[in-house]
Design an enzyme around this catalytic site. Structure first.
Site, PDB file in Angstrom:
ATOM      1  N   LYS A  74       0.854  -1.187   0.000  1.00  0.00           N
ATOM      2  CA  LYS A  74       0.000   0.000   0.000  1.00  0.00           C
ATOM      3  C   LYS A  74       0.891   1.237   0.000  1.00  0.00           C
ATOM      4  O   LYS A  74       1.732   1.413   0.885  1.00  0.00           O
ATOM      5  CB  LYS A  74      -0.902  -0.010   1.235  1.00  0.00           C
ATOM      6  CG  LYS A  74      -1.750   1.248   1.343  1.00  0.00           C
ATOM      7  CD  LYS A  74      -2.728   1.150   2.496  1.00  0.00           C
ATOM      8  CE  LYS A  74      -3.500   2.447   2.656  1.00  0.00           C
ATOM      9  NZ  LYS A  74      -4.453   2.381   3.769  1.00  0.00           N
ATOM     10  N   ARG A  88     -10.860   9.656   2.554  1.00  0.00           N
ATOM     11  CA  ARG A  88     -10.705  10.292   3.870  1.00  0.00           C
ATOM     12  C   ARG A  88     -11.898  11.202   4.154  1.00  0.00           C
ATOM     13  O   ARG A  88     -12.317  11.329   5.305  1.00  0.00           O
ATOM     14  CB  ARG A  88      -9.363  11.026   3.947  1.00  0.00           C
ATOM     15  CG  ARG A  88      -8.191  10.039   3.930  1.00  0.00           C
ATOM     16  CD  ARG A  88      -6.832  10.727   3.905  1.00  0.00           C
ATOM     17  NE  ARG A  88      -5.774   9.741   3.662  1.00  0.00           N
ATOM     18  CZ  ARG A  88      -4.516  10.040   3.402  1.00  0.00           C
ATOM     19  NH1 ARG A  88      -4.131  11.309   3.343  1.00  0.00           N
ATOM     20  NH2 ARG A  88      -3.629   9.093   3.184  1.00  0.00           N
ATOM     21  N   LYS A 134       1.227   9.990   5.743  1.00  0.00           N
ATOM     22  CA  LYS A 134       1.369   8.609   6.209  1.00  0.00           C
ATOM     23  C   LYS A 134       2.646   7.965   5.665  1.00  0.00           C
ATOM     24  O   LYS A 134       2.749   6.746   5.560  1.00  0.00           O
ATOM     25  CB  LYS A 134       0.120   7.811   5.826  1.00  0.00           C
ATOM     26  CG  LYS A 134      -1.167   8.407   6.405  1.00  0.00           C
ATOM     27  CD  LYS A 134      -2.384   7.496   6.237  1.00  0.00           C
ATOM     28  CE  LYS A 134      -3.615   8.130   6.905  1.00  0.00           C
ATOM     29  NZ  LYS A 134      -4.805   7.240   6.844  1.00  0.00           N
ATOM     30  N   GLU A 155       7.522  -6.609   1.057  1.00  0.00           N
ATOM     31  CA  GLU A 155       6.334  -6.466   1.919  1.00  0.00           C
ATOM     32  C   GLU A 155       5.382  -7.653   1.730  1.00  0.00           C
ATOM     33  O   GLU A 155       4.848  -8.202   2.692  1.00  0.00           O
ATOM     34  CB  GLU A 155       5.595  -5.163   1.588  1.00  0.00           C
ATOM     35  CG  GLU A 155       6.337  -3.890   1.977  1.00  0.00           C
ATOM     36  CD  GLU A 155       6.163  -3.531   3.456  1.00  0.00           C
ATOM     37  OE1 GLU A 155       5.535  -4.306   4.199  1.00  0.00           O
ATOM     38  OE2 GLU A 155       6.662  -2.457   3.851  1.00  0.00           O
ATOM     39  N   LYS A 190      -2.296  -1.432  -3.751  1.00  0.00           N
ATOM     40  CA  LYS A 190      -3.158  -0.253  -3.639  1.00  0.00           C
ATOM     41  C   LYS A 190      -2.318   1.007  -3.719  1.00  0.00           C
ATOM     42  O   LYS A 190      -1.287   1.074  -3.051  1.00  0.00           O
ATOM     43  CB  LYS A 190      -3.874  -0.335  -2.291  1.00  0.00           C
ATOM     44  CG  LYS A 190      -4.742   0.837  -1.952  1.00  0.00           C
ATOM     45  CD  LYS A 190      -5.318   0.646  -0.577  1.00  0.00           C
ATOM     46  CE  LYS A 190      -6.056   1.891  -0.178  1.00  0.00           C
ATOM     47  NZ  LYS A 190      -6.509   1.860   1.178  1.00  0.00           N
ATOM     48  N   SER A 241     -10.417   5.623  -4.201  1.00  0.00           N
ATOM     49  CA  SER A 241     -11.396   6.707  -4.326  1.00  0.00           C
ATOM     50  C   SER A 241     -10.982   7.759  -5.354  1.00  0.00           C
ATOM     51  O   SER A 241     -11.801   8.242  -6.139  1.00  0.00           O
ATOM     52  CB  SER A 241     -11.609   7.347  -2.961  1.00  0.00           C
ATOM     53  OG  SER A 241     -10.385   7.817  -2.416  1.00  0.00           O
ATOM     54  N   TYR A 280     -15.435   1.150  -6.269  1.00  0.00           N
ATOM     55  CA  TYR A 280     -16.704   1.821  -5.970  1.00  0.00           C
ATOM     56  C   TYR A 280     -17.675   1.714  -7.134  1.00  0.00           C
ATOM     57  O   TYR A 280     -18.853   1.996  -6.987  1.00  0.00           O
ATOM     58  CB  TYR A 280     -16.444   3.295  -5.600  1.00  0.00           C
ATOM     59  CG  TYR A 280     -15.510   3.416  -4.412  1.00  0.00           C
ATOM     60  CD1 TYR A 280     -15.990   3.246  -3.117  1.00  0.00           C
ATOM     61  CD2 TYR A 280     -14.153   3.653  -4.583  1.00  0.00           C
ATOM     62  CE1 TYR A 280     -15.141   3.319  -2.023  1.00  0.00           C
ATOM     63  CE2 TYR A 280     -13.285   3.726  -3.504  1.00  0.00           C
ATOM     64  CZ  TYR A 280     -13.784   3.558  -2.219  1.00  0.00           C
ATOM     65  OH  TYR A 280     -12.935   3.613  -1.157  1.00  0.00           O
TER      66      TYR A 280
HETATM   67  C1  PBG Z   1      -6.735   3.763   5.692  1.00  0.00           C
HETATM   68  C2  PBG Z   1      -7.338   3.467   4.365  1.00  0.00           C
HETATM   69  C3  PBG Z   1      -7.291   4.332   3.286  1.00  0.00           C
HETATM   70  C4  PBG Z   1      -7.973   3.731   2.241  1.00  0.00           C
HETATM   71  C5  PBG Z   1      -8.435   2.485   2.697  1.00  0.00           C
HETATM   72  N1  PBG Z   1      -8.020   2.329   4.019  1.00  0.00           N
HETATM   73  C6  PBG Z   1      -6.743   5.714   3.165  1.00  0.00           C
HETATM   74  C7  PBG Z   1      -5.454   6.037   3.754  1.00  0.00           C
HETATM   75  O1  PBG Z   1      -4.539   5.208   3.819  1.00  0.00           O
HETATM   76  O2  PBG Z   1      -5.338   7.187   4.182  1.00  0.00           O
HETATM   77  C8  PBG Z   1      -8.146   4.359   0.895  1.00  0.00           C
HETATM   78  C9  PBG Z   1      -9.189   3.815  -0.001  1.00  0.00           C
HETATM   79  C10 PBG Z   1      -9.587   4.743  -1.087  1.00  0.00           C
HETATM   80  O3  PBG Z   1      -8.982   5.807  -1.318  1.00  0.00           O
HETATM   81  O4  PBG Z   1     -10.561   4.407  -1.763  1.00  0.00           O
HETATM   82  N2  PBG Z   1      -6.634   2.729   6.576  1.00  0.00           N
END
Ligand code: PBG
Length: 309
Positions: free
Chosen positions: A180, A190, A203, A219, A234, A260, A299
């Site tokens: 990720k 968010r 992050k 990983e 991701k 998203s 989505y």
């Molecule tokens: C955080 C999390 C995130 C997403 C899924 N779980 C965002 C982040 O790491 O800040 C993102 C999913 C998306 O953008 O559709 N645990």
């Protein structure tokens, strides 16, 4: 006859956002077409998914601000929004649909980070893992089928696997968000879980550098060695090279999250007349399959399943 890859509703996982109340639908402005649903609405979406042939939902809670705290302890509450949604779906649909639950503290912390932080705001790996184990057991007790840690702490898969076995949950799967990236594509998510206004900083101390590919393989190797049943890459489209590399190296079930910001880009293109929604959705989802994904979190899952018949 010469077609090499296929896309069916069975390849789709539908992410849904849960909110408090009854009969509530809250559209998410930065994700046009996506809403947060109260638990009753989530159950209706679950039934819709079953009818469409979608095998699995991914749940994310929008926790009320007064239930968020520095340590995210609401994640351990057996009656939190997530657990109520899991139970309601399982009561209504049983084994007709899989429920994949997000493990990370960001929907529950007052600072929007995925873990516990020190005085300087640095995310503490090992202390966070203890919380994630508790969160996983809480979701497992509520009826989750697949535990999906999205937090990117090291060592959490082994700890969660051991705890699940210890509590007799040996049939619950773990889908690890293994590779990720610290991505700019997560903004609308968010907003949807209500953490964007809270998050200070970024992050990057625990999510991956977009420049790295070898690190993704390390990983994934760690998470598989620790007991993950499947792994996720991701975001999605900008990282299909990682999907391909992971699939070739490990020969395990691989998933990707069309996140998203990717969804929002397609919708923005449609809004300005730069593309056809149905064609863009089906082409992008098929690209994930071609790269080596067993399935895709999107989505657009319900819309795509409808198009696929
Ligand atoms: C955080 C999390 C995130 C997403 C899924 N779980 C965002 C982040 O790491 O800040 C993102 C999913 C998306 O953008 O559709 N645990």
């Amino acid at each position: 006859m010469h077609r090499e890859n296929t896309l069916t509703p069975a390849n789709l996982i539908w992410p849904l956002f849960v909110t408090e109340g009854t009969g509530v639908e809250e559209p998410v402005a930065s994700l046009p077409g996506v809403s947060r649903w109260s638990v009753d609405g989530i159950v209706a979406r679950a039934k819709e998914a079953v009818a469409l042939g979608i095998p699995c939902l991914a749940l994310f809670p929008n926790t009320q601000p007064e239930r968020r705290s520095e340590d995210g302890r609401e994640a351990l509450n057996p009656d939190n929004l997530m657990c109520r949604a899991i139970r309601a779906i399982k009561d209504a649909c049983g084994e007709d649909i899989g429920v994949l639950t997000d493990v990370a503290l960001d929907p529950y912390t007052s600072h929007g980070q995925d873990g516990l932080i020190d005085a300087a705001g640095y995310v503490l790996n090992d202390a966070t893992v203890e919380m994630l184990v508790g969160q996983s057991l809480n979701q497992a007790a509520a009826g989750a089928d697949i535990i999906a840690p999205s937090d990117m702490m090291d060592g959490r898969i082994a700890a969660i696997r051991a705890a699940l076995e210890g509590e007799g949950h040996s049939n619950i799967q773990i889908m690890s968000y293994a590779a990720k990236y610290a991505s700019a594509f997560y903004g609308p998510f968010r907003d949807a879980v209500g953490s964007s206004g809270l998050l200070k900083g970024n992050k990057k101390t625990y999510q991956m550098d977009p420049a790295n590919a070898e690190e993704a393989l390390r990983e994934v190797a760690m998470d598989l060695a620790e007991g993950a049943d499947s792994v996720m890459v991701k975001p999605g489209l900008p990282y299909l090279d990682i999907v391909r590399a992971v699939k070739q190296r490990f020969e395990v079930p691989v998933f990707a999250y069309q996140v998203s910001g990717e969804y929002a880009m397609i919708e923005a293109a449609v809004t300005v007349g730069a593309g056809d929604r149905d064609a863009l959705v089906l082409e992008t989802l098929l690209a994930f399959r071609r790269a080596g994904c067993n399935g895709v979190l999107s989505y657009h899952a319900a819309h795509a399943a409808r198009l696929l018949g």
